[in-house]
Design a protein around this motif. Structure first.
Motif, mmCIF file in Angstrom:
data_model
loop_
_atom_site.group_PDB
_atom_site.id
_atom_site.type_symbol
_atom_site.label_atom_id
_atom_site.label_comp_id
_atom_site.label_asym_id
_atom_site.label_seq_id
_atom_site.Cartn_x
_atom_site.Cartn_y
_atom_site.Cartn_z
ATOM 1 N N GLN A 285 40.263 -7.537 34.145
ATOM 2 C CA GLN A 285 40.413 -6.186 33.595
ATOM 3 C C GLN A 285 40.030 -5.102 34.610
ATOM 4 O O GLN A 285 40.759 -4.129 34.800
ATOM 5 N N LYS B 293 43.334 -5.357 37.447
ATOM 6 C CA LYS B 293 44.189 -4.343 36.826
ATOM 7 C C LYS B 293 43.779 -2.925 37.220
ATOM 8 O O LYS B 293 44.632 -2.095 37.551
ATOM 9 N N SER C 222 45.335 -2.268 41.388
ATOM 10 C CA SER C 222 46.551 -1.483 41.124
ATOM 11 C C SER C 222 46.353 -0.023 41.528
ATOM 12 O O SER C 222 47.248 0.596 42.123
ATOM 13 N N TRP D 213 43.266 -0.272 30.982
ATOM 14 C CA TRP D 213 43.081 -0.250 32.433
ATOM 15 C C TRP D 213 43.840 0.874 33.119
ATOM 16 O O TRP D 213 43.494 1.245 34.254
#
Length: 260
Positions: free
Chosen positions: A63, A67, A71, A124
């Protein structure tokens, strides 16, 4: 007299040995002074918390690190390089956008995080948005500095060959900027993880490193807090090492990568 360069074994053995010494001293300190686990748990207690909570730590890692941080790091880095090239190309942007970027860099993360949670929700995506804001400026500044790294004679030579802006950018200026861009990336890797964890303090689903740390502090589960800290530190170190490894392959020609 010139000192002998350390071997690969020595470069690994020295920090590893020092780390083991610190852990043993920590364990002896906690046990010897009988320090309560709520104040400072021993390394053995932290390891036990990691061993019995691997499923929770994995969910939190996916998480927050995968994410939220990774990212956001990718999006922010690409945006920083793209905006730096646009600023380098268009003088109007250099005069107008660069001061705005400086302003954005000065925004406190504790002020940006709740706004991003309101805009992008509790999952997220809002954490990735905070990371984008945090990593954008270091990448932008380093890329701009790198694009200016070539000297006048090199740029004049490209003009002599009638090279366009794009050809000069791809064949001369971006390769010369790579050491600067990787310096920005190495700064951004640590900022990304910190930003994702801090953002979870302002709203998160029931998972994530920041959520777990804030929850376990309230329950005095300090061993679990340290377990999350260990996972975060290992992840940050691995990300930094990955960027450094890619840098060595991309900028093998730069003097900083030469040995001996």
């Amino acid at each position: 007299m010139r000192q002998r360069a350390p071997t690969r074994f020595e470069r690994i053995a020295w920090p590893l040995g020092f780390g083991i010494f610190v852990l043993l001293a920590w364990e002896a300190f906690v046990r010897g002074l009988d320090i309560p686990p709520a104040i400072l748990p021993a390394p053995s207690a932290i390891w036990a918390a990691i061993a019995r909570s691997t499923d929770i730590l994995w969910v939190d890692w996916v998480q927050t690190a995968l994410k939220g941080a990774v990212s956001g790091l990718i999006i922010g880095s690409l945006a920083g390089v793209a905006v730096a090239i646009a600023i380098d190309k268009v003088d109007f942007l250099r005069r107008g956008l660069l001061p705005v970027a400086n302003f954005v860099a000065a925004l406190p993360v504790v002020g940006v995080a709740p706004i991003m949670v309101m805009w992008f929700g509790f999952d997220w995506q809002s954490k990735a948005a905070v990371v984008v804001v945090m990593v954008f400026f270091p990448i932008l500044v380093n890329t701009l500095a790198g694009l200016e790294a070539t000297d006048r004679m090199q740029r004049d030579l490209m003009r002599t060959y009638s090279a366009s802006y794009t050809q000069s950018l791809l064949k001369l200026r971006l390769p010369a900027a790579m050491p600067f861009i990787f310096n920005g990336l190495k700064i951004a890797t640590t900022l990304a993880l910190i930003g994702a964890i801090v953002a979870e303090y302002f709203g998160s689903p029931t998972k994530g490193m920041g959520f777990r740390i804030s929850t376990e502090v309230g329950r005095l589960g300090i061993d679990m807090v340290w377990a999350e800290i260990v996972v975060s530190a290992v992840t940050g170190t691995a990300l930094y090492g990955l960027v450094a490894l890619i840098e060595r392959g991309v900028t093998f020609w730069h003097p900083s990568q030469r040995r001996g």
